[in-house]
Write a protein that holds these residues in place. Sequence first.
Motif, PDB file in Angstrom:
ATOM      1  N   MET A   1       0.844  -1.184   0.000  1.00 60.79           N
ATOM      2  CA  MET A   1       0.000   0.000   0.000  1.00 60.79           C
ATOM      3  C   MET A   1       0.884   1.240   0.000  1.00 60.79           C
ATOM      4  O   MET A   1       1.808   1.343   0.785  1.00 60.79           O
ATOM      5  CB  MET A   1      -0.915  -0.037   1.224  1.00 60.79           C
ATOM      6  N   SER A   2       0.587   2.163  -0.867  1.00 58.84           N
ATOM      7  CA  SER A   2       1.378   3.380  -0.985  1.00 58.84           C
ATOM      8  C   SER A   2       0.825   4.469  -0.071  1.00 58.84           C
ATOM      9  O   SER A   2      -0.361   4.512   0.223  1.00 58.84           O
ATOM     10  CB  SER A   2       1.357   3.891  -2.419  1.00 58.84           C
ATOM     11  N   ASP A   3       1.719   5.365   0.345  1.00 65.89           N
ATOM     12  CA  ASP A   3       1.319   6.515   1.154  1.00 65.89           C
ATOM     13  C   ASP A   3       1.205   7.714   0.219  1.00 65.89           C
ATOM     14  O   ASP A   3       2.181   8.394  -0.054  1.00 65.89           O
ATOM     15  CB  ASP A   3       2.342   6.768   2.260  1.00 65.89           C
ATOM     16  N   TRP A   4       0.001   7.953  -0.274  1.00 64.96           N
ATOM     17  CA  TRP A   4      -0.217   9.023  -1.236  1.00 64.96           C
ATOM     18  C   TRP A   4      -0.225  10.393  -0.572  1.00 64.96           C
ATOM     19  O   TRP A   4      -0.205  11.409  -1.249  1.00 64.96           O
ATOM     20  CB  TRP A   4      -1.527   8.801  -1.993  1.00 64.96           C
ATOM     21  N   SER A   5      -0.245  10.450   0.752  1.00 61.91           N
ATOM     22  CA  SER A   5      -0.292  11.741   1.440  1.00 61.91           C
ATOM     23  C   SER A   5       1.005  12.535   1.284  1.00 61.91           C
ATOM     24  O   SER A   5       1.017  13.740   1.497  1.00 61.91           O
ATOM     25  CB  SER A   5      -0.578  11.536   2.933  1.00 61.91           C
TER      26      SER A   5
END
Length: 110
Positions: A1-5
């Motif tokens: 899961m990527s941290d798009w923030s």
Amino acid sequence: MSDWSQTNTVLTAGFAQIPKGTTLYEVSTVVGCVLIIDVDKEVICDASFTFYMDKTSDFLAGLLRGRSVANGMAEITPVVQDRFLGPGQGAVLQAIRGAVERFMEKKRQS
């Protein structure tokens, strides 16, 4: 899961009706497309689709990652037409187009 923030990205979505009479229509009447787009580069970072089988969504996401939306669907349409030979290809393209157009409209307003 990527941290798009931590990046300048947006999530946009598009939907399209699946043609009646196709096998896919019996499973779902609508296909949805979610794109995560890098706002600065105008490039698709990730994608997801509302298909019953994950492989279809994974394959399409792989085709779209890294593709530019700067010229609308110009870079996307030929790839999907050549490589996605499943039923509902037109609906898939329409759902992607809806998501891309939503992004471009927001970008024009900024």
